[in-house]
Design a protein around this motif. Structure first.
Motif, PDB file in Angstrom:
ATOM      1  N   PRO A 466       0.833  -1.208   0.000  1.00 41.71           N
ATOM      2  CA  PRO A 466       0.000   0.000   0.000  1.00 41.71           C
ATOM      3  C   PRO A 466       0.865   1.256   0.000  1.00 41.71           C
ATOM      4  N   GLY A 467       0.506   2.200  -0.878  1.00 40.42           N
ATOM      5  CA  GLY A 467       1.263   3.430  -1.003  1.00 40.42           C
ATOM      6  C   GLY A 467       2.199   3.445  -2.192  1.00 40.42           C
ATOM      7  N   ILE A 468       2.364   2.290  -2.837  1.00 42.19           N
ATOM      8  CA  ILE A 468       3.189   2.219  -4.047  1.00 42.19           C
ATOM      9  C   ILE A 468       2.269   2.253  -5.269  1.00 42.19           C
ATOM     10  N   TYR A 469       2.560   3.164  -6.199  1.00 41.61           N
ATOM     11  CA  TYR A 469       1.781   3.312  -7.432  1.00 41.61           C
ATOM     12  C   TYR A 469       2.752   3.225  -8.610  1.00 41.61           C
ATOM     13  N   SER A 470       2.330   2.568  -9.673  1.00 40.33           N
ATOM     14  CA  SER A 470       3.278   2.404 -10.776  1.00 40.33           C
ATOM     15  C   SER A 470       2.583   2.229 -12.119  1.00 40.33           C
ATOM     16  N   LEU A 471       3.350   2.478 -13.154  1.00 40.85           N
ATOM     17  CA  LEU A 471       2.999   2.121 -14.530  1.00 40.85           C
ATOM     18  C   LEU A 471       4.201   1.365 -15.081  1.00 40.85           C
ATOM     19  N   LYS A 472       3.980   0.138 -15.518  1.00 42.95           N
ATOM     20  CA  LYS A 472       5.064  -0.685 -16.043  1.00 42.95           C
ATOM     21  C   LYS A 472       4.969  -0.774 -17.560  1.00 42.95           C
ATOM     22  N   ASN A 473       6.133  -0.703 -18.188  1.00 47.63           N
ATOM     23  CA  ASN A 473       6.227  -0.836 -19.645  1.00 47.63           C
ATOM     24  C   ASN A 473       5.292   0.140 -20.369  1.00 47.63           C
ATOM     25  N   TYR A 474       5.373   1.404 -19.942  1.00 46.73           N
ATOM     26  CA  TYR A 474       4.478   2.428 -20.490  1.00 46.73           C
ATOM     27  C   TYR A 474       5.262   3.356 -21.416  1.00 46.73           C
ATOM     28  N   LYS A 475       4.671   3.650 -22.566  1.00 45.81           N
ATOM     29  CA  LYS A 475       5.347   4.505 -23.531  1.00 45.81           C
ATOM     30  C   LYS A 475       5.169   5.982 -23.170  1.00 45.81           C
ATOM     31  N   LEU A 476       6.299   6.673 -23.050  1.00 46.56           N
ATOM     32  CA  LEU A 476       6.300   8.111 -22.818  1.00 46.56           C
ATOM     33  C   LEU A 476       6.958   8.823 -23.987  1.00 46.56           C
ATOM     34  N   ASN A 477       6.434   9.988 -24.301  1.00 49.35           N
ATOM     35  CA  ASN A 477       7.045  10.829 -25.328  1.00 49.35           C
ATOM     36  C   ASN A 477       8.182  11.638 -24.703  1.00 49.35           C
ATOM     37  N   LYS A 478       9.051  12.162 -25.529  1.00 53.56           N
ATOM     38  CA  LYS A 478      10.018  13.130 -25.052  1.00 53.56           C
ATOM     39  C   LYS A 478       9.235  14.357 -24.587  1.00 53.56           C
ATOM     40  N   GLY A 479       9.465  14.785 -23.367  1.00 56.98           N
ATOM     41  CA  GLY A 479       8.693  15.915 -22.845  1.00 56.98           C
ATOM     42  C   GLY A 479       8.748  15.969 -21.336  1.00 56.98           C
ATOM     43  N   LYS A 480       7.654  16.438 -20.719  1.00 51.91           N
ATOM     44  CA  LYS A 480       7.613  16.659 -19.276  1.00 51.91           C
ATOM     45  C   LYS A 480       6.316  16.102 -18.705  1.00 51.91           C
ATOM     46  N   PHE A 481       6.346  15.841 -17.389  1.00 48.29           N
ATOM     47  CA  PHE A 481       5.120  15.407 -16.710  1.00 48.29           C
ATOM     48  C   PHE A 481       5.210  15.742 -15.228  1.00 48.29           C
ATOM     49  N   LYS A 482       4.058  15.662 -14.570  1.00 50.49           N
ATOM     50  CA  LYS A 482       3.961  15.768 -13.121  1.00 50.49           C
ATOM     51  C   LYS A 482       3.091  14.620 -12.621  1.00 50.49           C
ATOM     52  N   PHE A 483       3.261  14.280 -11.351  1.00 53.17           N
ATOM     53  CA  PHE A 483       2.313  13.392 -10.688  1.00 53.17           C
ATOM     54  C   PHE A 483       1.154  14.247 -10.189  1.00 53.17           C
ATOM     55  N   ARG A 484      -0.075  13.743 -10.359  1.00 55.39           N
ATOM     56  CA  ARG A 484      -1.244  14.520  -9.942  1.00 55.39           C
ATOM     57  C   ARG A 484      -2.279  13.577  -9.342  1.00 55.39           C
ATOM     58  N   MET A 485      -2.978  14.037  -8.325  1.00 54.59           N
ATOM     59  CA  MET A 485      -3.999  13.225  -7.683  1.00 54.59           C
ATOM     60  C   MET A 485      -5.391  13.679  -8.090  1.00 54.59           C
ATOM     61  N   ASP A 486      -6.183  12.730  -8.547  1.00 56.21           N
ATOM     62  CA  ASP A 486      -7.611  12.965  -8.804  1.00 56.21           C
ATOM     63  C   ASP A 486      -7.844  14.101  -9.796  1.00 56.21           C
ATOM     64  N   ASN A 487      -6.967  14.213 -10.813  1.00 52.66           N
ATOM     65  CA  ASN A 487      -7.114  15.243 -11.849  1.00 52.66           C
ATOM     66  C   ASN A 487      -7.174  16.652 -11.268  1.00 52.66           C
ATOM     67  N   ASP A 488      -6.535  16.848 -10.124  1.00 53.74           N
ATOM     68  CA  ASP A 488      -6.640  18.121  -9.403  1.00 53.74           C
ATOM     69  C   ASP A 488      -5.283  18.808  -9.366  1.00 53.74           C
ATOM     70  N   TRP A 489      -5.193  19.987 -10.011  1.00 52.04           N
ATOM     71  CA  TRP A 489      -3.941  20.737  -9.996  1.00 52.04           C
ATOM     72  C   TRP A 489      -3.593  21.245  -8.599  1.00 52.04           C
ATOM     73  N   GLY A 490      -4.546  21.181  -7.686  1.00 54.99           N
ATOM     74  CA  GLY A 490      -4.259  21.575  -6.319  1.00 54.99           C
ATOM     75  C   GLY A 490      -3.379  20.578  -5.586  1.00 54.99           C
ATOM     76  N   THR A 491      -3.263  19.368  -6.127  1.00 55.58           N
ATOM     77  CA  THR A 491      -2.408  18.346  -5.521  1.00 55.58           C
ATOM     78  C   THR A 491      -1.566  17.705  -6.608  1.00 55.58           C
ATOM     79  N   CYS A 492      -0.475  18.357  -6.950  1.00 62.05           N
ATOM     80  CA  CYS A 492       0.437  17.790  -7.936  1.00 62.05           C
ATOM     81  C   CYS A 492       1.855  17.839  -7.393  1.00 62.05           C
ATOM     82  N   LEU A 493       2.656  16.865  -7.792  1.00 62.03           N
ATOM     83  CA  LEU A 493       4.013  16.723  -7.290  1.00 62.03           C
ATOM     84  C   LEU A 493       5.013  16.899  -8.415  1.00 62.03           C
TER      85      LEU A 493
END
Length: 538
Positions: A466-493
């Motif tokens: 519990p508390g571990i979240y992951s995506l395995k073997n996932y294709k990402l584009n060259k670029g940037k990202f953030k972690f976000r909870m519940d589609n809410d910009w108020g809680t992003c890492l």
């Protein structure tokens, strides 16, 4: 020593109200300090004399170093008063006019002939506020970016708080004086007023009194808030100071050592609306006019004002985002004016009982999240922000008298819902979802198929960890990202300025090349999250 004590007793006897106020202020602030919900410094002065000055909490939590009255804090938008004061001083010297058009300094700026320096000072220019540090690195980058944005409204017709206007004012100061903005503030204000513990470039400060800014801080755990790589937000909020130095600024303004009386009156006169002048907030506190400026940003909050009629100066600085300063400041004001006030009676709730409240609660289409961290109950909800609540009992918690949370058990004693009363008087009941249901963390950004405007790509919770979240073997584009909870910009890492640690609302994670990746977010310690990003294929 006997003579000193005798004199002190005579003074207190002569002014019992002073002694009573001091005791009440200490009792109030000690309550929030013991609850771990205030870390910072407070200074109160009356008619030029300091009547209260104390500090609480940690300036460096891992080292257990306490804040002192010499602690250095970022003051963010309180900086605007200094920017405005230098602009107005330059007008006194005949080097500019607040009626100058923006086009005088930037001839190519769209509609620059309809925007005045006064509009920039008073947030009536219509220039949209820009917070993105990518565009505020230097004058050329910022002016090119912001001048391409349409105005929010016709200049001088409406009011909208805009940091952008103050970035531009900082550049105008440089154009007029030939000095870098920070040097101009130093020459015109800091040196003459002997504010020797104030300045810019906070990241480079090595003074032992430097107070680190925290998004969470307790006796046992802490995580530093987002730190800017540059001296952002420049003339809109890059200064640091102490409560003592800001009091020197207050006294110099009050005694017309920085600006003439007529200039100061102009600064403190509402411009277009009733709560903002030329770089100064104008407020009403218990029916009395006050002027000053608040500040706030990652890890820090500040409040400074002077009640003009009574010559009462209030300064507060805090280095914790979860400090309850905004909720107990009205109580301080009530104490100072001998008005009714209350001090919350804080309950001691065992961690095991707090843990029973943890979970996801839902009301309509809104999820609320209750997490427990080192004895603190943290409330978070989409579009509602994050806050640590005071425990009044094992089931009742509050921010203040206007915001409370009451948990409701079912017949078996298990918590099944809570009732939340918001500050606007709205009351909602939120039902608890399945116990141990993991929070919906995902990733968002142009490195994902959703881009920045889409929905989160959900991470998968690990049922065994519990508390571990992951995506395995996932294709990402060259670029940037953030972690976000519940589609809410108020809680992003994102990443902090060290490129390793995680903080709220911090810098983007970079994906340097397209490929297949394993992405892991470790939230087992909610105070200090960890992550990994590993390329495993093309």
């Amino acid at each position: 020593m006997r003579v000193i004590l005798t004199c002190l007793m005579v003074l207190l006897a002569a002014n019992p109200f002073f002694s009573q106020r001091t005791k009440q202020l200490e009792q109030l602030l000690n309550t929030y300090d013991k609850a771990g919900l205030f870390s910072g410094s407070v200074l109160i002065a009356e008619k030029g004399k300091i009547i209260f000055e104390k500090s609480y909490g940690y300036r460096n939590a891992p080292k257990k170093e306490k804040n002192t009255n010499n602690s250095l804090y970022r003051i963010f938008s309180t900086t605007k008063m200094f920017t405005a004061a230098v602009i107005l001083k330059l007008e006194e010297e005949g080097k500019l006019s607040i009626n100058d058009k923006l086009s005088k300094y930037y001839p190519a700026y769209p509609k620059g002939d309809s925007i005045t320096i006064a509009n920039l000072l008073s947030h009536t220019s219509g220039i949209p506020s820009e917070e993105n540090t990518n565009y505020t690195v230097d004058e050329g980058t910022f002016i090119q970016y912001i001048s391409a944005k349409p105005l929010d409204f016709s200049p001088g017709k409406q009011w909208n708080y805009s940091n952008s206007g103050y970035y531009i004012l900082g550049y105008i100061i440089k154009k007029v004086t030939g000095l870098d903005y920070d040097k101009a503030i130093e020459n015109y204000i800091l040196k003459p007023v002997q504010m020797t513990h104030s300045g810019f470039h906070f990241n480079a400060v090595t003074d032992e009194n430097k107070a680190l800014g925290y998004e969470f801080v307790s006796e046992n755990m802490s995580n530093e808030a987002f730190r800017f790589k540059t001296d952002h937000p420049f003339a809109a909020g890059a200064m640091y100071s102490t409560v003592g130095d800001l009091f020197k600024f207050n006294e110099a303004l009050k005694n017309y050592k920085i600006l003439k009386k007529e200039t100061l009156e102009k600064m403190f006169t509402p411009y277009l609306n009733d709560h903002y002048g030329l770089g100064a907030q104008v407020s009403n506190i218990l029916g009395k006019k006050a002027t000053g400026h608040d500040g706030g940003g990652p890890g820090y909050r500040s409040r400074y004002y002077r009640i003009l009629k009574d010559d009462l100066c209030f300064i507060l600085m805090t280095n914790s985002e979860l400090s309850h300063a905004e909720f107990f400041i009205p109580k301080i004001e009530s104490i100072l004016y001998n008005q009714p006030f209350s001090i919350p009676s804080i309950a001691k709730v065992p961690e095991k009982d707090l843990k029973k409240l943890e979970g996801i609660y839902t009301s309509g289409d809104t999820n609320f999240y209750i997490t427990i961290a080192d004895g603190y109950l943290i409330f978070n909800g989409k579009n509602y922000g994050r806050g640590a609540l005071l425990p009044l009992s094992s089931t009742r918690f509050q921010l203040d008298e206007k915001f409370s949370l009451t948990f409701k058990p079912d017949e078996s004693g298990q918590i099944e819902s809570f009732v939340v009363q918001f500050r606007d008087g709205t009351v909602k009941t939120a039902k608890r979802k399945t116990d141990n249901l993991p929070n919906p963390w995902g990733i968002i950004g142009d490195a994902t198929p959703s881009g920045w405007d889409g929905k989160d790509i959900l991470l998968q919770p690990d049922p065994k960890n519990p508390g571990i979240y992951s995506l395995k073997n996932y294709k990402l584009n060259k670029g940037k990202f953030k972690f976000r909870m519940d589609n809410d910009w108020g809680t992003c890492l994102g990443l902090n300025d060290d490129g390793r640690s995680i903080a709220l609302d911090a810098y983007d994670f970079h994906v340097k090349e397209e490929g297949i990746y394993n992405i892991v977010l470790d939230m087992r310690n909610t105070v200090k999250p960890q992550y990994s990003l590993k390329k495993v294929g093309q």
